[in-house]
Design an enzyme around this catalytic site. Structure first.
Site, PDB file in Angstrom:
ATOM      1  NE  ARG A   1      -4.076  -1.946   1.977  1.00  0.00           N
ATOM      2  CZ  ARG A   1      -4.111  -2.985   2.813  1.00  0.00           C
ATOM      3  NH1 ARG A   1      -3.239  -3.050   3.802  1.00  0.00           N
ATOM      4  NH2 ARG A   1      -4.993  -3.928   2.665  1.00  0.00           N
TER       5      ARG A   1
ATOM      6  CE  LYS B   1       0.035  13.653 -15.263  1.00  0.00           C
ATOM      7  NZ  LYS B   1      -0.196  14.095 -16.655  1.00  0.00           N
TER       8      LYS B   1
ATOM      9  CD  GLU C   1       7.957  16.392 -22.944  1.00  0.00           C
ATOM     10  OE1 GLU C   1       7.281  17.393 -22.613  1.00  0.00           O
ATOM     11  OE2 GLU C   1       7.439  15.326 -23.353  1.00  0.00           O
TER      12      GLU C   1
ATOM     13  CE  LYS D   1       5.833  17.248 -14.492  1.00  0.00           C
ATOM     14  NZ  LYS D   1       5.962  16.010 -15.220  1.00  0.00           N
TER      15      LYS D   1
ATOM     16  CD  GLU E   1      -3.180  15.993 -16.553  1.00  0.00           C
ATOM     17  OE1 GLU E   1      -2.186  16.357 -17.188  1.00  0.00           O
ATOM     18  OE2 GLU E   1      -3.673  14.867 -16.660  1.00  0.00           O
TER      19      GLU E   1
ATOM     20  NE  ARG F   1       1.030  16.919 -13.605  1.00  0.00           N
ATOM     21  CZ  ARG F   1       1.636  16.102 -12.757  1.00  0.00           C
ATOM     22  NH1 ARG F   1       1.259  16.070 -11.491  1.00  0.00           N
ATOM     23  NH2 ARG F   1       2.617  15.308 -13.158  1.00  0.00           N
TER      24      ARG F   1
ATOM     25  CG  ASN G   1      -0.976  16.962 -21.054  1.00  0.00           C
ATOM     26  OD1 ASN G   1       0.068  16.380 -20.756  1.00  0.00           O
ATOM     27  ND2 ASN G   1      -2.094  16.796 -20.385  1.00  0.00           N
TER      28      ASN G   1
ATOM     29  CG  HIS H   1       2.261  15.945 -24.454  1.00  0.00           C
ATOM     30  ND1 HIS H   1       3.044  17.072 -24.558  1.00  0.00           N
ATOM     31  CD2 HIS H   1       3.000  15.056 -23.736  1.00  0.00           C
ATOM     32  CE1 HIS H   1       4.191  16.871 -23.931  1.00  0.00           C
ATOM     33  NE2 HIS H   1       4.198  15.655 -23.429  1.00  0.00           N
TER      34      HIS H   1
ATOM     35  CG  HIS I   1      -0.329  11.373 -26.016  1.00  0.00           C
ATOM     36  ND1 HIS I   1      -0.960  12.042 -24.984  1.00  0.00           N
ATOM     37  CD2 HIS I   1       0.917  11.120 -25.572  1.00  0.00           C
ATOM     38  CE1 HIS I   1      -0.114  12.186 -23.967  1.00  0.00           C
ATOM     39  NE2 HIS I   1       1.026  11.638 -24.310  1.00  0.00           N
TER      40      HIS I   1
ATOM     41  CG  HIS J   1       6.805  11.077 -25.192  1.00  0.00           C
ATOM     42  ND1 HIS J   1       5.431  10.993 -25.336  1.00  0.00           N
ATOM     43  CD2 HIS J   1       7.030  12.098 -24.320  1.00  0.00           C
ATOM     44  CE1 HIS J   1       4.864  11.919 -24.596  1.00  0.00           C
ATOM     45  NE2 HIS J   1       5.800  12.613 -23.957  1.00  0.00           N
TER      46      HIS J   1
HETATM   47  P1  NAD Z   1      13.465   5.502 -21.696  1.00  0.00           P
HETATM   48  O1  NAD Z   1      13.281   5.393 -20.251  1.00  0.00           O
HETATM   49  O2  NAD Z   1      12.977   4.375 -22.551  1.00  0.00           O
HETATM   50  O3  NAD Z   1      15.007   5.734 -21.992  1.00  0.00           O
HETATM   51  C1  NAD Z   1      15.424   5.865 -23.337  1.00  0.00           C
HETATM   52  C2  NAD Z   1      16.607   4.957 -23.653  1.00  0.00           C
HETATM   53  O4  NAD Z   1      17.788   5.539 -23.117  1.00  0.00           O
HETATM   54  C3  NAD Z   1      16.512   3.552 -23.064  1.00  0.00           C
HETATM   55  O5  NAD Z   1      16.977   2.660 -24.032  1.00  0.00           O
HETATM   56  C4  NAD Z   1      17.457   3.617 -21.866  1.00  0.00           C
HETATM   57  O6  NAD Z   1      17.999   2.370 -21.538  1.00  0.00           O
HETATM   58  C5  NAD Z   1      18.507   4.561 -22.363  1.00  0.00           C
HETATM   59  N1  NAD Z   1      19.214   5.327 -21.338  1.00  0.00           N
HETATM   60  C6  NAD Z   1      18.664   5.928 -20.271  1.00  0.00           C
HETATM   61  N2  NAD Z   1      19.577   6.685 -19.637  1.00  0.00           N
HETATM   62  C7  NAD Z   1      20.744   6.520 -20.307  1.00  0.00           C
HETATM   63  C8  NAD Z   1      22.041   7.040 -20.143  1.00  0.00           C
HETATM   64  N3  NAD Z   1      22.325   7.941 -19.197  1.00  0.00           N
HETATM   65  N4  NAD Z   1      22.995   6.639 -20.999  1.00  0.00           N
HETATM   66  C9  NAD Z   1      22.710   5.777 -22.012  1.00  0.00           C
HETATM   67  N5  NAD Z   1      21.487   5.273 -22.230  1.00  0.00           N
HETATM   68  C10 NAD Z   1      20.518   5.641 -21.393  1.00  0.00           C
HETATM   69  O7  NAD Z   1      12.796   6.833 -22.299  1.00  0.00           O
HETATM   70  P2  NAD Z   1      12.531   8.279 -21.697  1.00  0.00           P
HETATM   71  O8  NAD Z   1      12.404   9.137 -22.882  1.00  0.00           O
HETATM   72  O9  NAD Z   1      13.453   8.620 -20.610  1.00  0.00           O
HETATM   73  O10 NAD Z   1      11.094   8.102 -21.021  1.00  0.00           O
HETATM   74  C11 NAD Z   1       9.957   7.779 -21.768  1.00  0.00           C
HETATM   75  C12 NAD Z   1       8.881   7.309 -20.820  1.00  0.00           C
HETATM   76  O11 NAD Z   1       8.571   8.364 -19.923  1.00  0.00           O
HETATM   77  C13 NAD Z   1       7.591   6.917 -21.480  1.00  0.00           C
HETATM   78  O12 NAD Z   1       7.158   5.688 -20.946  1.00  0.00           O
HETATM   79  C14 NAD Z   1       6.622   8.020 -21.086  1.00  0.00           C
HETATM   80  O13 NAD Z   1       5.290   7.556 -20.969  1.00  0.00           O
HETATM   81  C15 NAD Z   1       7.165   8.425 -19.763  1.00  0.00           C
HETATM   82  N6  NAD Z   1       6.831   9.807 -19.355  1.00  0.00           N
HETATM   83  C16 NAD Z   1       6.315   9.994 -18.127  1.00  0.00           C
HETATM   84  C17 NAD Z   1       6.022  11.261 -17.679  1.00  0.00           C
HETATM   85  C18 NAD Z   1       5.510  11.462 -16.293  1.00  0.00           C
HETATM   86  O14 NAD Z   1       5.130  12.599 -15.956  1.00  0.00           O
HETATM   87  N7  NAD Z   1       5.539  10.452 -15.457  1.00  0.00           N
HETATM   88  C19 NAD Z   1       6.253  12.361 -18.508  1.00  0.00           C
HETATM   89  C20 NAD Z   1       6.798  12.152 -19.765  1.00  0.00           C
HETATM   90  C21 NAD Z   1       7.085  10.861 -20.184  1.00  0.00           C
HETATM   91  N1  GLY Z   2       4.157  15.075 -18.322  1.00  0.00           N
HETATM   92  C1  GLY Z   2       2.962  15.803 -18.012  1.00  0.00           C
HETATM   93  C2  GLY Z   2       2.672  15.869 -16.553  1.00  0.00           C
HETATM   94  O1  GLY Z   2       3.463  15.473 -15.726  1.00  0.00           O
HETATM   95  O2  GLY Z   2       1.633  16.329 -16.198  1.00  0.00           O
END
Ligand code: NAD
Ligand code: GLY
Length: 358
Positions: free
Chosen positions: A121, A143, A185, A227, A237, A241, A245, A248, A252, A265
């Protein structure tokens, strides 16, 4: 080292931005007094680069440290991959005094946060983001999610970390295309809230793309501060918030139409920002100059700006399938000027189509 605070009453936490932070993580965990054991969640690409330094940092705070790896990539942000972490936690009798540590990009961060929100939990977790995108966006704001076969991030929770530790040195190993995707971003923050950031990006693009440390520190700090202020005002949100987006809505749809394989992305968001700007212009919210500035900025950072070729009907059908669409209300974040956006509900299919085909 810079320190920002995100003020969310009893869910407040610090965002640290600096160099050589990983081995010094233990210096920043004194508020997590009850934590005895830490489980680092990472992937096989990141662990060899930064796993040892993070373990040392956690051990210096007296924590017993173990590590679990999830295979690399978006296809491993699933309940089954979360189960790998639950299995390790349960098999090794982790209790509520557990600290989970997300070491990686947004995939690892979202998944680890989701496990932290749900194991027993809720246990504490910290974010150690290693991609530009996760440093400026996904690690901040709470998130958390995993994907479902029917769509991205459909299973999740709002659950804030207890610390975000951004070590700029980790960006040295980040591939150039991942770095550029993160820049989408950063550009977004300039458009939604900060003309000075937008101008800084215009002036310093070469240094930024060369990963100049001072420039990186400046843009990451500014992005996180924006942010943080948005999340403080609307953590869950309910309205404000949504400005995060910008780009986005269509982004998306582009990701879904291309099965999450053609664009990163950030690349899809870049195309979505240029489209949102064109739609804004068409609806009389901004000047043609603003559209030009946004398109030029996107291209300056080597990001795509042109729409992939799908029919307007395909785009519109996919927009309706987005998890954020209710009562057939397609919402766009439209730009008025660089630094000012507005949330616009019920954008008509005819207007969307006109901007798609313009
Ligand atoms: P990711 O986590 O897939 O990382 C991208 C690639 O880079 C991967 O292959 C990873 O292994 C590699 N990598 C990471 N750090 C590295 C480093 N320092 N050196 C070498 N390689 C490295 O992609 P991302 O773009 O970081 O994240 C995308 C994800 O984030 C999506 O799932 C998306 O939905 C999510 N997201 C969440 C939020 C939120 O608010 N929670 C916001 C935006 C995106
Ligand atoms: N990435 C959008 C949010 O965190 O609201």
């Amino acid at each position: 080292m810079k320190q920002l605070k995100i003020d969310l009453a009893d869910r407040s936490y610090n965002i640290l931005i600096g160099r050589n932070l990983l081995t010094r993580l233990g210096d920043h965990l004194s508020h997590l007094k009850s934590a005895r054991r830490a489980l680092v969640v990472t992937n096989p690409a990141i662990n060899p680069l930064y796993g040892k330094a993070v373990s040392e940092g956690l051990q210096s705070a007296g924590l017993a440290v173990e590590c679990v790896e999830i295979p690399e990539g978006e296809t491993h942000k699933t309940l089954q991959d979360a189960q790998t972490v639950y299995n390790h936690l349960i098999a090794n009798q982790y209790d509520r005094n557990t600290l989970l540590v997300a070491l990686g990009g947004g995939v690892i961060g979202d998944l680890t946060g989701f496990v932290a929100a749900t194991f027993l939990r809720g246990v504490s977790y910290i974010q150690v983001p290693t991609t530009l995108l996760s440093q400026v966006d996904s690690s901040v704001g709470g998130k958390t999610a995993v994907n479902h076969p029917q769509g991205k991030n459909l299973i999740g929770a709002f659950y804030q970390p207890r610390l975000v530790a951004i070590d700029l040195d980790t960006l040295s190993s980040l591939p150039a295309d991942e770095f550029r995707a993160g820049m989408a971003e950063v550009i977004k923050y300039g458009v939604i809230a900060d003309p000075q950031l937008f101008a800084f990006l215009e002036k310093n693009s070469e240094k930024i793309l060369a990963k100049d440390t001072e420039c990186l520190a400046a843009i990451i700090e500014t992005s996180c501060a924006i942010k943080a202020r948005v999340v403080e005002q609307d953590e869950r949100e309910s309205s404000y918030r949504m400005i995060l987006n910008f780009g986005h809505t269509l982004g998306h749809a582009i990701e879904a139409l291309t099965h999450y394989s053609r664009y990163k992305h950030g690349e899809a968001v870049a195309i979505g920002m240029v489209y949102a700007a064109k739609l804004s212009r068409q609806l009389g919210h901004c000047s043609a100059d603003v559209v030009g500035q946004i398109a030029a900025q996107v291209e300056r950072f080597g990001l795509p700006s042109g729409l992939p070729e799908f029919s307007a009907a395909d785009y519109i059908e996919t927009l309706y399938r987005d998890k954020k669409v209710h009562d057939k209300n397609i919402r766009f974040i439209l730009v008025k000027d660089i630094g000012t956006v507005e949330i616009v509900d019920r954008v008509s299919e005819a207007d969307i189509e006109k901007a798609l085909t313009a």
